[in-house]
Design a protein around this motif. Structure first.
Motif, PDB file in Angstrom:
ATOM      1  N   LYS A  60       0.850  -1.184   0.000  1.00  5.09           N
ATOM      2  CA  LYS A  60       0.000   0.000   0.000  1.00  5.09           C
ATOM      3  C   LYS A  60       0.882   1.228   0.000  1.00  5.09           C
ATOM      4  CE  LYS A  60       0.404   1.961   4.198  1.00  5.09           C
ATOM      5  NZ  LYS A  60       1.789   2.398   3.995  1.00  5.09           N
ATOM      6  N   GLY A  62       0.722   4.911   1.713  1.00  3.94           N
ATOM      7  CA  GLY A  62      -0.011   5.745   2.656  1.00  3.94           C
ATOM      8  C   GLY A  62       0.584   7.130   2.781  1.00  3.94           C
ATOM      9  N   THR A  65       3.375   6.696   5.911  1.00  2.00           N
ATOM     10  CA  THR A  65       4.480   5.739   5.799  1.00  2.00           C
ATOM     11  C   THR A  65       4.932   5.468   4.372  1.00  2.00           C
ATOM     12  OG1 THR A  65       2.929   3.903   5.842  1.00  2.00           O
ATOM     13  CG2 THR A  65       3.888   4.560   7.954  1.00  2.00           C
ATOM     14  N   THR A  68       4.642   0.527   1.687  1.00  2.00           N
ATOM     15  CA  THR A  68       5.077  -0.543   2.591  1.00  2.00           C
ATOM     16  C   THR A  68       4.545  -1.869   2.066  1.00  2.00           C
ATOM     17  OG1 THR A  68       3.169  -0.211   4.056  1.00  2.00           O
ATOM     18  CG2 THR A  68       5.211   0.937   4.647  1.00  2.00           C
ATOM     19  N   SER A 113       1.599   0.477   8.638  1.00  2.00           N
ATOM     20  CA  SER A 113       0.853   1.732   8.592  1.00  2.00           C
ATOM     21  C   SER A 113       1.000   2.479   9.906  1.00  2.00           C
ATOM     22  CB  SER A 113      -0.621   1.462   8.303  1.00  2.00           C
ATOM     23  OG  SER A 113      -1.205   0.738   9.372  1.00  2.00           O
ATOM     24  N   ASP A 117      -2.569   6.969   7.420  1.00  3.68           N
ATOM     25  CA  ASP A 117      -2.568   6.042   6.287  1.00  3.68           C
ATOM     26  C   ASP A 117      -3.949   5.460   6.006  1.00  3.68           C
ATOM     27  OD1 ASP A 117       0.143   6.358   5.773  1.00  3.68           O
ATOM     28  OD2 ASP A 117       0.734   4.594   6.925  1.00  3.68           O
ATOM     29  N   SER A 118      -4.908   5.692   6.900  1.00  5.97           N
ATOM     30  CA  SER A 118      -6.254   5.147   6.689  1.00  5.97           C
ATOM     31  C   SER A 118      -6.799   5.592   5.343  1.00  5.97           C
ATOM     32  CB  SER A 118      -7.203   5.617   7.796  1.00  5.97           C
ATOM     33  OG  SER A 118      -6.833   5.050   9.013  1.00  5.97           O
ATOM     34  N   SER A 120      -5.907   4.039   2.578  1.00  5.02           N
ATOM     35  CA  SER A 120      -4.998   3.527   1.555  1.00  5.02           C
ATOM     36  C   SER A 120      -5.552   2.236   0.962  1.00  5.02           C
ATOM     37  CB  SER A 120      -3.623   3.217   2.158  1.00  5.02           C
ATOM     38  OG  SER A 120      -3.033   4.371   2.699  1.00  5.02           O
ATOM     39  N   LEU A 136      -7.374  -0.055   3.843  1.00  2.00           N
ATOM     40  CA  LEU A 136      -6.773   0.045   5.170  1.00  2.00           C
ATOM     41  C   LEU A 136      -7.578   1.012   6.040  1.00  2.00           C
ATOM     42  CD1 LEU A 136      -2.999   0.543   5.735  1.00  2.00           C
ATOM     43  CD2 LEU A 136      -4.647   1.825   7.054  1.00  2.00           C
ATOM     44  N   THR A 144      -1.773  -4.334  10.756  1.00  2.00           N
ATOM     45  CA  THR A 144      -2.722  -3.413  10.121  1.00  2.00           C
ATOM     46  C   THR A 144      -3.981  -4.189   9.782  1.00  2.00           C
ATOM     47  OG1 THR A 144      -0.999  -1.981   9.242  1.00  2.00           O
ATOM     48  CG2 THR A 144      -3.065  -2.007   8.040  1.00  2.00           C
TER      49      THR A 144
END
Length: 171
Positions: A60, A62, A65, A68, A113, A117-118, A120, A136, A144
């Motif tokens: 993903k 984000g 981050t 990742t 995450s 990052d929510s 993503s 996510l 996560t």
């Protein structure tokens, strides 16, 4: 930076509810988002959905981050997710139960995450046209949690403005 305006969201069921998604839709500001669906650091995702499977390698990108990589280690799991009062100024902190979620652990020892990052998109870990697996929405330093993309699309179709929910990307 602002890129869109919230249009609608899936209302969470509190008090022993069984939530399957934490998702929202937004009206994108014209000229601000790449209409191809390209994701920074990943490229153009596939416009197909694949079900999460234990052992599947995913990735993903984000806000916090960046890109990742992880491995799905649980599917069809239930989680209690804590929401802070900052999410709802008229309420105190609260917990929400989610069912039929999948969990991702790190593939390389780094956090998958962090806050921010929510939302993503979780994609299968592929260099070309990676299919979409989930969305996510929660996690901690150990793992996560993501909603299944099929369930997200079903919820989005019921949101306002009503319309056809479709994924953009390569085939």
């Amino acid at each position: 930076d602002f890129v869109a305006t919230l249009s609608d969201f899936k209302k969470l069921k509190l008090h022993k509810g069984r939530n399957k998604v934490d998702a929202a839709i937004a009206a994108v500001d014209e000229g601000v988002v790449d209409p191809s669906g390209a994701i920074v650091g990943i490229g153009i995702p596939g416009n197909e959905v694949v079900a999460p499977q234990v052992g599947m390698r995913v990735m993903k990108a984000g806000r916090t981050t960046g890109v990742t990589h992880g491995i799905i280690d649980l599917v069809n799991a239930s989680f209690i997710v804590g929401y802070s009062a900052a999410c709802s100024p008229d309420a105190e902190s609260f917990d929400v139960r989610f069912v039929k979620q999948f969990r991702i652990v790190s593939a390389d020892g780094t956090d998958i995450s962090e806050g921010g990052d929510s939302g993503s998109v979780v994609l299968e870990d592929s260099d070309t046209c990676p299919r979409q697996v989930g969305l996510l929405f929660a996690g901690n330093s150990a793992f996560t949690v993501a909603n299944k993309m099929k369930k997200v699309l079903k919820a989005v179709k019921k949101m306002k403005p009503k319309g056809k929910a479709e994924l953009v990307g390569c085939e």
